[in-house]
Scaffold this motif. Structure first.
Motif, PDB file in Angstrom:
ATOM      1  N   THR A 101      -4.322  14.219  -8.301  1.00  0.00           N
ATOM      2  CA  THR A 101      -3.612  12.940  -8.286  1.00  0.00           C
ATOM      3  C   THR A 101      -3.489  12.489  -9.729  1.00  0.00           C
TER       4      THR A 101
ATOM      5  N   ARG B 177       4.951  11.437  -4.143  1.00  0.00           N
ATOM      6  CA  ARG B 177       4.799  10.092  -3.593  1.00  0.00           C
ATOM      7  C   ARG B 177       4.011   9.265  -4.604  1.00  0.00           C
TER       8      ARG B 177
ATOM      9  N   TRP C 176       2.197   5.482  -5.152  1.00  0.00           N
ATOM     10  CA  TRP C 176       1.699   4.316  -4.429  1.00  0.00           C
ATOM     11  C   TRP C 176       0.770   3.513  -5.322  1.00  0.00           C
TER      12      TRP C 176
ATOM     13  N   ASP D 151      -2.251   1.403  -1.401  1.00  0.00           N
ATOM     14  CA  ASP D 151      -2.268   2.044  -0.085  1.00  0.00           C
ATOM     15  C   ASP D 151      -1.353   3.262  -0.095  1.00  0.00           C
ATOM     16  N   TYR D 152      -1.933   4.432   0.098  1.00  0.00           N
ATOM     17  CA  TYR D 152      -1.177   5.687   0.102  1.00  0.00           C
ATOM     18  C   TYR D 152      -0.049   5.660   1.127  1.00  0.00           C
ATOM     19  N   ASP D 153      -0.267   5.001   2.243  1.00  0.00           N
ATOM     20  CA  ASP D 153       0.721   4.964   3.318  1.00  0.00           C
ATOM     21  C   ASP D 153       1.866   3.987   3.056  1.00  0.00           C
ATOM     22  N   ASN D 154       1.821   3.247   1.965  1.00  0.00           N
ATOM     23  CA  ASN D 154       2.902   2.336   1.579  1.00  0.00           C
ATOM     24  C   ASN D 154       3.387   2.690   0.171  1.00  0.00           C
ATOM     25  N   PRO D 155       4.138   3.793   0.053  1.00  0.00           N
ATOM     26  CA  PRO D 155       4.571   4.227  -1.287  1.00  0.00           C
ATOM     27  C   PRO D 155       5.554   3.237  -1.907  1.00  0.00           C
TER      28      PRO D 155
END
Length: 140
Positions: free
Chosen positions: A32, A117, A119, A122-126
């Motif tokens: 990352t 991606r 972000w 929150d990884y799920d909200n790029p």
């Protein structure tokens, strides 16, 4: 030489990576990149929001770092070069640290397809996504 060292050295060789302050972090074998918050990366001081060019350049660096990470050491004579990149800016980049993770989707003999991606908390909200093709240098 470890992958962490190779990626750090490659990022040190890219002036824009130094300007942004991008740094690699590893969780196990997963790479990352982190873009530490800096007021220099603000594009709109009224909101405030990160500059789209800083986000795009950061994601391009993440793609290149992943290609280095997934390559063998003898493949690293030259850095991969972007051929075509598309970026989707999904939401405002707030003035906090930003992260990016890339995945190789298809590797050909000369061209690699990569997706990234980006972000913040929150990884799920790029905040953005990159789809790019990169030319892999060859000795021939």
């Amino acid at each position: 030489m470890t992958s962490d060292t190779l990626i750090t050295r490659a990022l040190e060789a890219v002036p824009y990576a130094q300007t942004l302050g991008a740094k690699p972090i590893f969780i196990g074998e997963e790479l990352t990149l982190i873009l530490p918050y800096s007021a220099d990366n603000i594009g709109n001081p009224v909101l405030p929001a990160l500059h789209g060019g800083a986000i795009g350049g950061f994601m391009e660096l993440a793609a290149i770092a992943e290609l280095i990470h997934s390559a063998s050491e003898e493949d690293l004579s030259n850095l991969p070069k972007p051929i075509g990149i598309n970026i989707d800016y999904l939401r405002r980049g707030r003035p906090v640290d930003t992260y990016a993770r890339a995945a190789v989707f298809k590797r050909g003999s000369r061209v690699v397809n990569v997706r990234v991606r980006a972000w913040q908390e929150d990884y799920d909200n790029p905040i953005a996504a990159l789809h790019g093709n990169f030319l892999i240098p060859s000795d021939g």
